[in-house]
Design a protein around this motif. Structure first.
Motif, PDB file in Angstrom:
ATOM      1  N   ASP A 250     -43.921  -5.727  -1.427  1.00  0.00           N
ATOM      2  CA  ASP A 250     -44.708  -4.637  -1.986  1.00  0.00           C
ATOM      3  C   ASP A 250     -44.247  -4.294  -3.402  1.00  0.00           C
ATOM      4  O   ASP A 250     -45.008  -3.759  -4.208  1.00  0.00           O
ATOM      5  N   LEU A 251     -42.995  -4.629  -3.716  1.00  0.00           N
ATOM      6  CA  LEU A 251     -42.426  -4.316  -5.029  1.00  0.00           C
ATOM      7  C   LEU A 251     -42.606  -5.451  -6.029  1.00  0.00           C
ATOM      8  O   LEU A 251     -42.728  -5.217  -7.230  1.00  0.00           O
ATOM      9  N   PHE A 252     -42.617  -6.700  -5.552  1.00  0.00           N
ATOM     10  CA  PHE A 252     -42.728  -7.843  -6.444  1.00  0.00           C
ATOM     11  C   PHE A 252     -44.117  -7.920  -7.083  1.00  0.00           C
ATOM     12  O   PHE A 252     -45.122  -7.587  -6.458  1.00  0.00           O
ATOM     13  N   ALA A 253     -44.153  -8.395  -8.338  1.00  0.00           N
ATOM     14  CA  ALA A 253     -45.434  -8.727  -8.964  1.00  0.00           C
ATOM     15  C   ALA A 253     -45.986  -9.982  -8.292  1.00  0.00           C
ATOM     16  O   ALA A 253     -45.248 -10.948  -8.068  1.00  0.00           O
ATOM     17  N   LYS A 254     -47.257  -9.982  -7.941  1.00  0.00           N
ATOM     18  CA  LYS A 254     -47.832 -11.067  -7.129  1.00  0.00           C
ATOM     19  C   LYS A 254     -48.402 -12.214  -7.957  1.00  0.00           C
ATOM     20  O   LYS A 254     -48.684 -13.276  -7.434  1.00  0.00           O
ATOM     21  N   GLU A 255     -48.608 -12.008  -9.247  1.00  0.00           N
ATOM     22  CA  GLU A 255     -49.293 -13.013 -10.054  1.00  0.00           C
ATOM     23  C   GLU A 255     -48.388 -14.199 -10.383  1.00  0.00           C
ATOM     24  O   GLU A 255     -47.159 -14.088 -10.297  1.00  0.00           O
ATOM     25  N   PRO A 256     -48.954 -15.337 -10.759  1.00  0.00           N
ATOM     26  CA  PRO A 256     -48.130 -16.485 -11.165  1.00  0.00           C
ATOM     27  C   PRO A 256     -47.232 -16.131 -12.342  1.00  0.00           C
ATOM     28  O   PRO A 256     -47.613 -15.353 -13.222  1.00  0.00           O
ATOM     29  N   ARG A 257     -46.044 -16.711 -12.354  1.00  0.00           N
ATOM     30  CA  ARG A 257     -45.078 -16.390 -13.399  1.00  0.00           C
ATOM     31  C   ARG A 257     -45.321 -17.213 -14.655  1.00  0.00           C
ATOM     32  O   ARG A 257     -45.803 -18.348 -14.587  1.00  0.00           O
ATOM     33  N   PRO A 258     -44.973 -16.669 -15.814  1.00  0.00           N
ATOM     34  CA  PRO A 258     -45.086 -17.449 -17.049  1.00  0.00           C
ATOM     35  C   PRO A 258     -43.964 -18.475 -17.148  1.00  0.00           C
ATOM     36  O   PRO A 258     -42.961 -18.389 -16.429  1.00  0.00           O
ATOM     37  N   ASP A 259     -44.136 -19.431 -18.026  1.00  0.00           N
ATOM     38  CA  ASP A 259     -43.101 -20.441 -18.258  1.00  0.00           C
ATOM     39  C   ASP A 259     -42.167 -19.909 -19.341  1.00  0.00           C
ATOM     40  O   ASP A 259     -42.207 -20.342 -20.494  1.00  0.00           O
ATOM     41  N   SER A 260     -41.305 -18.974 -18.965  1.00  0.00           N
ATOM     42  CA  SER A 260     -40.396 -18.367 -19.937  1.00  0.00           C
ATOM     43  C   SER A 260     -39.372 -19.368 -20.457  1.00  0.00           C
ATOM     44  O   SER A 260     -38.998 -19.333 -21.637  1.00  0.00           O
ATOM     45  N   ALA A 261     -38.930 -20.260 -19.586  1.00  0.00           N
ATOM     46  CA  ALA A 261     -37.981 -21.282 -20.036  1.00  0.00           C
ATOM     47  C   ALA A 261     -38.625 -22.188 -21.080  1.00  0.00           C
ATOM     48  O   ALA A 261     -37.994 -22.565 -22.080  1.00  0.00           O
ATOM     49  N   GLY A 262     -39.885 -22.537 -20.864  1.00  0.00           N
ATOM     50  CA  GLY A 262     -40.598 -23.348 -21.843  1.00  0.00           C
ATOM     51  C   GLY A 262     -40.782 -22.618 -23.162  1.00  0.00           C
ATOM     52  O   GLY A 262     -40.680 -23.222 -24.243  1.00  0.00           O
ATOM     53  N   ALA A 263     -41.054 -21.307 -23.082  1.00  0.00           N
ATOM     54  CA  ALA A 263     -41.217 -20.511 -24.299  1.00  0.00           C
ATOM     55  C   ALA A 263     -39.921 -20.482 -25.097  1.00  0.00           C
ATOM     56  O   ALA A 263     -39.932 -20.588 -26.337  1.00  0.00           O
ATOM     57  N   LEU A 264     -38.810 -20.336 -24.407  1.00  0.00           N
ATOM     58  CA  LEU A 264     -37.526 -20.331 -25.101  1.00  0.00           C
ATOM     59  C   LEU A 264     -37.229 -21.702 -25.711  1.00  0.00           C
ATOM     60  O   LEU A 264     -36.742 -21.800 -26.846  1.00  0.00           O
ATOM     61  N   ALA A 265     -37.522 -22.762 -24.968  1.00  0.00           N
ATOM     62  CA  ALA A 265     -37.283 -24.111 -25.481  1.00  0.00           C
ATOM     63  C   ALA A 265     -38.087 -24.372 -26.748  1.00  0.00           C
ATOM     64  O   ALA A 265     -37.606 -25.032 -27.678  1.00  0.00           O
ATOM     65  N   SER A 266     -39.309 -23.837 -26.793  1.00  0.00           N
ATOM     66  CA  SER A 266     -40.152 -24.037 -27.975  1.00  0.00           C
ATOM     67  C   SER A 266     -39.602 -23.320 -29.201  1.00  0.00           C
ATOM     68  O   SER A 266     -39.973 -23.625 -30.332  1.00  0.00           O
ATOM     69  N   LYS A 267     -38.700 -22.369 -28.979  1.00  0.00           N
ATOM     70  CA  LYS A 267     -38.088 -21.620 -30.084  1.00  0.00           C
ATOM     71  C   LYS A 267     -36.670 -22.099 -30.375  1.00  0.00           C
ATOM     72  O   LYS A 267     -35.907 -21.427 -31.075  1.00  0.00           O
ATOM     73  N   GLY A 268     -36.305 -23.245 -29.807  1.00  0.00           N
ATOM     74  CA  GLY A 268     -35.032 -23.853 -30.147  1.00  0.00           C
ATOM     75  C   GLY A 268     -33.892 -23.597 -29.179  1.00  0.00           C
ATOM     76  O   GLY A 268     -32.766 -24.038 -29.432  1.00  0.00           O
ATOM     77  N   TRP A 269     -34.167 -22.906 -28.066  1.00  0.00           N
ATOM     78  CA  TRP A 269     -33.138 -22.682 -27.064  1.00  0.00           C
ATOM     79  C   TRP A 269     -33.010 -23.937 -26.181  1.00  0.00           C
ATOM     80  O   TRP A 269     -33.995 -24.613 -25.921  1.00  0.00           O
ATOM     81  N   SER A 270     -31.806 -24.212 -25.718  1.00  0.00           N
ATOM     82  CA  SER A 270     -31.634 -25.214 -24.677  1.00  0.00           C
ATOM     83  C   SER A 270     -31.634 -24.471 -23.344  1.00  0.00           C
ATOM     84  O   SER A 270     -30.974 -23.445 -23.199  1.00  0.00           O
ATOM     85  N   THR A 271     -32.378 -24.982 -22.376  1.00  0.00           N
ATOM     86  CA  THR A 271     -32.525 -24.267 -21.109  1.00  0.00           C
ATOM     87  C   THR A 271     -32.265 -25.197 -19.930  1.00  0.00           C
ATOM     88  O   THR A 271     -32.492 -26.409 -20.006  1.00  0.00           O
ATOM     89  N   SER A 272     -31.800 -24.619 -18.839  1.00  0.00           N
ATOM     90  CA  SER A 272     -31.655 -25.349 -17.585  1.00  0.00           C
ATOM     91  C   SER A 272     -32.080 -24.434 -16.447  1.00  0.00           C
ATOM     92  O   SER A 272     -31.846 -23.226 -16.491  1.00  0.00           O
ATOM     93  N   ILE A 273     -32.732 -25.006 -15.449  1.00  0.00           N
ATOM     94  CA  ILE A 273     -33.282 -24.249 -14.327  1.00  0.00           C
ATOM     95  C   ILE A 273     -32.655 -24.770 -13.041  1.00  0.00           C
ATOM     96  O   ILE A 273     -32.628 -25.981 -12.806  1.00  0.00           O
ATOM     97  N   HIS A 274     -32.170 -23.853 -12.205  1.00  0.00           N
ATOM     98  CA  HIS A 274     -31.432 -24.243 -11.014  1.00  0.00           C
ATOM     99  C   HIS A 274     -31.917 -23.481  -9.785  1.00  0.00           C
ATOM    100  O   HIS A 274     -32.352 -22.328  -9.884  1.00  0.00           O
ATOM    101  N   THR A 275     -31.824 -24.114  -8.630  1.00  0.00           N
ATOM    102  CA  THR A 275     -32.026 -23.408  -7.375  1.00  0.00           C
ATOM    103  C   THR A 275     -30.687 -22.807  -6.951  1.00  0.00           C
ATOM    104  O   THR A 275     -29.617 -23.346  -7.289  1.00  0.00           O
ATOM    105  N   PRO A 276     -30.707 -21.710  -6.198  1.00  0.00           N
ATOM    106  CA  PRO A 276     -29.444 -21.160  -5.681  1.00  0.00           C
ATOM    107  C   PRO A 276     -28.696 -22.156  -4.807  1.00  0.00           C
ATOM    108  O   PRO A 276     -27.457 -22.155  -4.774  1.00  0.00           O
ATOM    109  N   PHE A 277     -29.451 -23.019  -4.122  1.00  0.00           N
ATOM    110  CA  PHE A 277     -28.822 -23.940  -3.182  1.00  0.00           C
ATOM    111  C   PHE A 277     -27.902 -24.936  -3.879  1.00  0.00           C
ATOM    112  O   PHE A 277     -26.953 -25.442  -3.268  1.00  0.00           O
ATOM    113  N   GLU A 278     -28.166 -25.222  -5.160  1.00  0.00           N
ATOM    114  CA  GLU A 278     -27.256 -26.076  -5.915  1.00  0.00           C
ATOM    115  C   GLU A 278     -25.858 -25.470  -5.955  1.00  0.00           C
ATOM    116  O   GLU A 278     -24.850 -26.175  -5.837  1.00  0.00           O
ATOM    117  N   PHE A 279     -25.801 -24.154  -6.117  1.00  0.00           N
ATOM    118  CA  PHE A 279     -24.508 -23.479  -6.220  1.00  0.00           C
ATOM    119  C   PHE A 279     -23.887 -23.243  -4.851  1.00  0.00           C
ATOM    120  O   PHE A 279     -22.663 -23.126  -4.740  1.00  0.00           O
TER     121      PHE A 279
END
Length: 306
Positions: A250-279
């Protein structure tokens, strides 16, 4: 929470959302209870001796467990077992990220977006000259300060509370508090973005990008499920609603999420995306995938501006 974006700032109205008494604010107490339980495990991933005091001080969390032995079914409990261990793993991983970002570079500014009941300024060791900017609503920060003052807690870094709602002009408030955009900073948005509409998340990430010079870093958490309601019957969500009255869906936003990692990468950031299960595999403890898993879409994103 009803939220929108106006002029690049996250704005909107919150219904029944006052401090840590209800709504999104109460989830800060949930995480504090999880950290309290983790602190006294024999195989603890992260320790926070302050966490239990927040739970005990708030009427909204009256009767919640702060030790695993207070949970009748222990680790078999979806909320205080598996979900609490998830929060503990998240705490440990983000602790490590912040410590590495400051101890291995000259970064001394740490910005907590939606700081909640975070006590990293008190419980971890920071390089000399480190400054924590803790952004959250005034009533949340006041509650935290009252509890910490009662414990005579001493921070291990300079700490600057920034009492402002992220749905208003937090950038001006941060600047007025002494934040220097010309100096590198490390940002953390823990347990925040999935409560925001997609446009609000994009605006927040854009502001962080604008305020971050080279050498800065950012960590944040998102949920990438195409349809959150697929997991309406997940044991984790059901247990949280039944045992402490928090309906996360009921608290979470239900809509699809933006590609924030992609947006950062386009501005010169290096990004990595991980599942919790990796850790979980890396540390040898934590949640593993299961059927109808409410954690299936959770991702932890790490970004660096070279």
């Amino acid at each position: 929470m009803n939220t929108s974006v106006n002029g690049g700032n996250v704005v909107g109205t919150a219904e029944h959302d006052r401090g840590v008494t209800s709504g999104v604010g109460t989830t800060a107490l949930l995480v504090a209870a999880a950290r309290a339980i983790e602190t006294y495990r024999d195989d603890s991933l992260a320790q926070d001796v302050f966490a239990e005091h927040f739970v005990l001080a708030a009427p909204a969390s009256h009767g919640w467990p702060i030790r695993l032995h207070q949970v009748p079914d222990g680790d078999a409990n979806p909320l205080w077992g598996r979900f609490a261990r998830y929060f503990a793993l998240r705490t440990r991983v983000l602790d490590d990220f912040l410590l590495q970002s400051t101890h291995t570079t000259d970064t001394r500014q740490v910005v907590l977006l939606g700081a909640g009941l975070d006590t990293r300024a008190f419980r971890l060791d920071w390089p000399a000259g480190s400054v924590f900017f803790e952004i959250d609503r005034e009533e949340v920060l006041a509650f935290k300060q009252e509890v910490l003052d009662g414990l005579s807690a001493t921070s291990k870094a300079a700490r600057v509370p920034v009492p402002v709602d992220l749905r208003t002009d937090w950038v001006t408030a941060l600047a007025a508090s002494g934040f220097d955009p010309a100096a590198p900073s490390v940002w953390l948005a823990e347990g925040l973005l999935f409560y925001l509409p997609a446009v609000a998340e994009s605006a927040l990430i854009a502001q962080v990008d604008r305020l971050s010079t080279h050498g800065s870093a950012l960590a944040y958490e998102v949920k990438l499920e195409p349809d959150l309601m697929t997991y309406r019957d997940s044991p984790l969500y059901i247990a949280t609603a039944q045992q402490i009255g928090i309906d996360l869906l009921d608290l979470f936003a239900k809509e699809p999420r933006p590609d924030s990692a992609g947006a950062l990468a386009s501005k010169g950031w290096s990004t990595s995306i991980h599942t919790p299960f990796e850790f979980t595999h890396r540390h040898g403890r934590g949640p593993l995938p299961e059927e109808n898993d409410a954690l299936a879409g959770n991702r932890w994103v790490f970004a660096h501006r070279p």
